[in-house]
Design an enzyme around this catalytic site. Structure first.
Site, PDB file in Angstrom:
ATOM      1  N   TYR A   1       3.122   8.424  -4.314  1.00 36.92           N
ATOM      2  CA  TYR A   1       2.331   9.610  -4.008  1.00 36.92           C
ATOM      3  C   TYR A   1       1.510  10.131  -5.183  1.00 36.92           C
ATOM      4  O   TYR A   1       0.639  10.984  -4.998  1.00 36.92           O
ATOM      5  CB  TYR A   1       3.251  10.728  -3.483  1.00 36.92           C
ATOM      6  CG  TYR A   1       3.588  10.557  -2.022  1.00 36.92           C
ATOM      7  CD1 TYR A   1       4.479   9.569  -1.600  1.00 36.92           C
ATOM      8  CD2 TYR A   1       3.007  11.368  -1.060  1.00 36.92           C
ATOM      9  CE1 TYR A   1       4.773   9.410  -0.255  1.00 36.92           C
ATOM     10  CE2 TYR A   1       3.302  11.220   0.283  1.00 36.92           C
ATOM     11  CZ  TYR A   1       4.188  10.236   0.680  1.00 36.92           C
ATOM     12  OH  TYR A   1       4.476  10.085   2.004  1.00 36.92           O
TER      13      TYR A   1
ATOM     14  N   LYS B   1      14.468  -0.522  -2.208  1.00 40.06           N
ATOM     15  CA  LYS B   1      14.034  -1.881  -1.862  1.00 40.06           C
ATOM     16  C   LYS B   1      14.114  -2.714  -3.140  1.00 40.06           C
ATOM     17  O   LYS B   1      13.163  -3.382  -3.542  1.00 40.06           O
ATOM     18  CB  LYS B   1      12.603  -1.810  -1.287  1.00 40.06           C
ATOM     19  CG  LYS B   1      12.117  -3.073  -0.621  1.00 40.06           C
ATOM     20  CD  LYS B   1      12.870  -3.474   0.626  1.00 40.06           C
ATOM     21  CE  LYS B   1      12.485  -4.885   1.030  1.00 40.06           C
ATOM     22  NZ  LYS B   1      13.358  -5.448   2.076  1.00 40.06           N
TER      23      LYS B   1
ATOM     24  N   ASP C   1      15.108  -1.121   4.726  1.00 38.54           N
ATOM     25  CA  ASP C   1      14.855  -1.721   6.046  1.00 38.54           C
ATOM     26  C   ASP C   1      16.122  -1.692   6.902  1.00 38.54           C
ATOM     27  O   ASP C   1      16.086  -1.352   8.083  1.00 38.54           O
ATOM     28  CB  ASP C   1      14.253  -3.140   5.930  1.00 38.54           C
ATOM     29  CG  ASP C   1      14.963  -4.036   4.937  1.00 38.54           C
ATOM     30  OD1 ASP C   1      15.855  -3.559   4.197  1.00 38.54           O
ATOM     31  OD2 ASP C   1      14.627  -5.245   4.891  1.00 38.54           O
TER      32      ASP C   1
ATOM     33  N   ASP D   1       9.753   9.840   3.435  1.00 40.17           N
ATOM     34  CA  ASP D   1       8.765  10.290   4.420  1.00 40.17           C
ATOM     35  C   ASP D   1       8.989   9.561   5.743  1.00 40.17           C
ATOM     36  O   ASP D   1       9.074  10.170   6.807  1.00 40.17           O
ATOM     37  CB  ASP D   1       7.346  10.018   3.888  1.00 40.17           C
ATOM     38  CG  ASP D   1       6.283  10.371   4.908  1.00 40.17           C
ATOM     39  OD1 ASP D   1       6.368  11.450   5.508  1.00 40.17           O
ATOM     40  OD2 ASP D   1       5.368   9.541   5.124  1.00 40.17           O
TER      41      ASP D   1
ATOM     42  N   ASP E   1      10.814  10.900   9.739  1.00 36.61           N
ATOM     43  CA  ASP E   1      10.202  10.909  11.080  1.00 36.61           C
ATOM     44  C   ASP E   1      11.177  10.276  12.083  1.00 36.61           C
ATOM     45  O   ASP E   1      11.296  10.749  13.226  1.00 36.61           O
ATOM     46  CB  ASP E   1       8.858  10.163  11.102  1.00 36.61           C
ATOM     47  CG  ASP E   1       7.660  11.113  10.897  1.00 36.61           C
ATOM     48  OD1 ASP E   1       7.806  12.124  10.179  1.00 36.61           O
ATOM     49  OD2 ASP E   1       6.576  10.836  11.463  1.00 36.61           O
TER      50      ASP E   1
HETATM   51  C1  IPM Z   1       5.144  14.916   5.210  1.00 38.86           C
HETATM   52  C2  IPM Z   1       3.734  14.398   5.418  1.00 38.86           C
HETATM   53  C3  IPM Z   1       2.981  14.242   4.101  1.00 38.86           C
HETATM   54  C4  IPM Z   1       3.760  13.245   3.260  1.00 38.86           C
HETATM   55  C5  IPM Z   1       1.515  13.824   4.256  1.00 38.86           C
HETATM   56  C6  IPM Z   1       0.725  14.850   5.022  1.00 38.86           C
HETATM   57  C7  IPM Z   1       0.842  13.549   2.937  1.00 38.86           C
HETATM   58  O1  IPM Z   1       3.760  13.201   6.138  1.00 38.86           O
HETATM   59  O2  IPM Z   1       5.302  15.977   4.605  1.00 38.86           O
HETATM   60  O3  IPM Z   1       6.090  14.279   5.674  1.00 38.86           O
HETATM   61  O4  IPM Z   1       3.591  12.032   3.401  1.00 38.86           O
HETATM   62  O5  IPM Z   1       4.557  13.690   2.436  1.00 38.86           O
HETATM   63 MN    MN Z   2       5.707  12.719   6.926  1.00 40.00          MN
END
Ligand code: IPM
Ligand code: MN
Ligand code: NAD
Length: 350
Positions: A134, A185, A218, A242, A246
Site C-alpha cells: 500500500y 506467503k 491461500d 484487505d 471481505d
Molecule cells: C478497505 C478498502 C481500501 C483498502 C481501499 C479503498 C484502498 O478496500 O478499507 O478495505 O484496500 O484498504
Molecule cells: Mn477492502
C-alpha cells in the site's frame, strides 16, 4: 466526544447518516451528546475544488477524539486519488498501524455456510495498516507502451511487522483467547515474509499460554470458508488482510455487516465499515447500515464507553433477530428504516 465525520462517497453517505442518527440517540439516552463535525471531503468536493483534503487536513483530524468514515470511491475519479489521500493518507499520516476487523456472526440465519452458525464464526483479524504494497513505492517506465515496466514494491519493516504481531498477541492475552494464527506467503515471498516468520516466532515465544500457528494465506482463505471455527485471532499483512476481511464480511452475512477500526492505541483513530462506496447502490436507500453502525460501537469501545458500545450492539442484534434489515441480508426495509429501528432500540435501552 469530538468526532470528525467523513461520509465520503456513494453509500458511504447513506450508511453514515444512520450511524450519526444512532450516535444522536445514544446522546439522548446518556445525556452526553457527541459533538460531530462533518467534513465534506470526497469525490464531489475534489471534483469541485481540485482539493482532496486541505493542507492542514491530517492535523485537523488529529484534533478530534476519533474519525468516523463512510466510504471513498467514485467512478468519476478513476485513479481513486481522493480516496488515496483521504483514507490511505490518514492511515499513514496518523500512523494507524492496527486495522482491527472483528468477524462475528450475530445470527445463525445470516450464515452463508451449510450447518454452521454463530458459534463457528467469531474471530478477529489484525491487518497491518501502514506498509506492505500500500505504500506505493515503485514506478512505471515506458508507461503506455508495450515495453512498459511497472514496479510496485512491498515494504515490510521490523518495526511494522513487530508492532502488529505484538498487538495481536496482546489482544489475545487481554481477551482470554488462546490461539493466534499468522498468515503470509513466505513460501513464495522469501524476503519480506521471512521477516514475518522470524518476528512471529520471536513474539510468540513471549506468550507461552497462547498457541501460535501459521498458515499460508491461500490455505487460510480456503479454511475461512471450510472451517472458520478454528480461528480466534488472525494477524496478517495489509493486502492479505484487505482480501480476507471481505471474506469475513461474507461470513457475517454480507459485506454490509462488517465493521472496522484503524487504530494507533492511545491516539486519534478512524472507524469505518469494511465495505466501499458501492456506486450502483448509492442514494437508493438500500445499503445495509449495520457495518457503519457497528463501527461506531467499535469507536465507543475504543474511547472507553463500553456501556454505550454494548447498547448499540444489542440494538443491532435485536433488529437482526426481528428481521428488521435491508434486502442484502434477507429483510425488506430500506437503509433509513433499519437506522430508525436501531435508534428506537437504543432509546429504549438503559
Ligand atoms: C478497505 C478498502 C481500501 C483498502 C481501499 C479503498 C484502498 O478496500 O478499507 O478495505 O484496500 O484498504
Ligand atoms: Mn477492502
Ligand atoms: P464495495 O464494497 O463498494 O461493494 C461490493 C459489493 O458489496 C456491492 O456491489 C454490494 O453488492 C455489496 N455491498 C457492499 N456494501 C454494502 C452494503 N452496505 N449494503 C449492501 N450491500 C453492500 O466494493 P467495490 O464495488 O469493489 O468498490 C466500490 C468503490 O469503493 C471503489 O471505488 C473502491 O475503491 C471503494 N472502496 C472503498 C472502501 C473504503 O472507503 N473503506 C472500501 C472498499 C472499497
Amino acid at each position: 466526544m469530538n468526532i470528525a465525520v467523513i461520509a465520503g462517497d456513494g453509500i458511504g453517505r447513506d450508511v453514515t447518516a444512520e450511524a450519526v442518527k444512532v450516535l444522536g440517540a445514544l446522546g439522548e439516552v446518556t445525556g452526553r451528546r457527541p459533538v460531530l463535525e462533518h467534513l465534506p471531503w470526497g469525490a464531489d468536493h475534489y471534483l469541485a475544488t481540485g482539493e482532496t483534503l486541505p493542507a492542514n487536513g491530517y492535523d485537523l483530524l488529529r484534533s478530534f477524539d476519533a474519525v468516523l468514515v463512510g466510504a471513498l470511491g467514485d467512478p468519476r475519479v478513476p485513479d481513486n486519488r481522493h480516496a488515496r489521500d483521504i483514507l490511505l493518507g490518514t492511515r499513514f499520516e496518523l500512523d494507524l498501524y492496527v486495522n482491527f476487523r472483528p468477524v462475528k456472526l450475530i445470527a445463525d440465519a445470516l450464515c452463508p455456510l451449510k450447518d454452521r452458525g454463530t458459534k463457528d464464526v467469531d474471530f478477529v483479524v489484525f491487518r497491518e495498516n501502514t506498509e506492505g504494497v500500500y505504500v506505493s513505492v515503485g514506478g512505471r517506465f515506458k508507461a503506455g507502451t508495450e515495453d512498459e515496466v511497472a514496479i510496485q514494491e512491498e515494504i515490510n519493516t521490523w518495526k511494522g511487522v513487530h508492532r502488529i504481531i505484538r498487538h495481536a498477541f496482546e489482544y489475545a492475552a487481554a481477551h482470554g483467547l488462546t490461539k493466534v494464527c499468522m498468515a503470509d506467503k513466505s513460501n513464495a515471498m522469501q524476503q519480506g515474509h521471512a521477516l514475518w516468520q522470524r518476528v512471529f516466532k520471536e513474539v510468540a515465544a513471549g506468550y507461552p499460554g497462547i498457541t501460535a500457528t501459521h498458515q499460508y494465506i491461500d490455505a487460510l482463505a480456503m479454511f475461512l470458508v471450510k472451517d472458520p471455527g478454528q480461528y480466534q485471532v488472525i494477524v496478517t499483512n495489509n493486502l492479505f488482510g484487505d482480501i480476507i476481511t471481505d471474506i469475513g464480511g461474507a461470513l457475517q452475512g454480507g459485506l454490509g455487516m462488517a465493521a472496522s477500526g484503524n487504530l494507533h492505541p492511545g491516539k486519534t483513530s478512524l472507524f469505518e465499515p469494511v465495505h466501499g462506496s458501492a456506486p450502483p447502490l448509492a442514494g437508493k436507500n438500500v445499503a445495509n447500515p449495520i457495518g457503519a453502525i457497528l463501527s461506531t460501537a467499535l469507536m465507543l469501545d475504543y474511547l472507553g464507553h463500553d456501556h454505550e458500545a454494548r447498547i448499540v450492539e444489542r440494538a443491532v442484534s435485536d433488529a437482526v433477530a426481528a428481521g428488521a434489515t435491508t434486502t442484502d441480508i434477507g429483510g425488506t426495509l430500506g437503509t433509513s428504516a433499519v437506522g430508525d429501528t436501531i435508534v428506537r432500540a437504543v432509546k429504549s435501552a438503559r
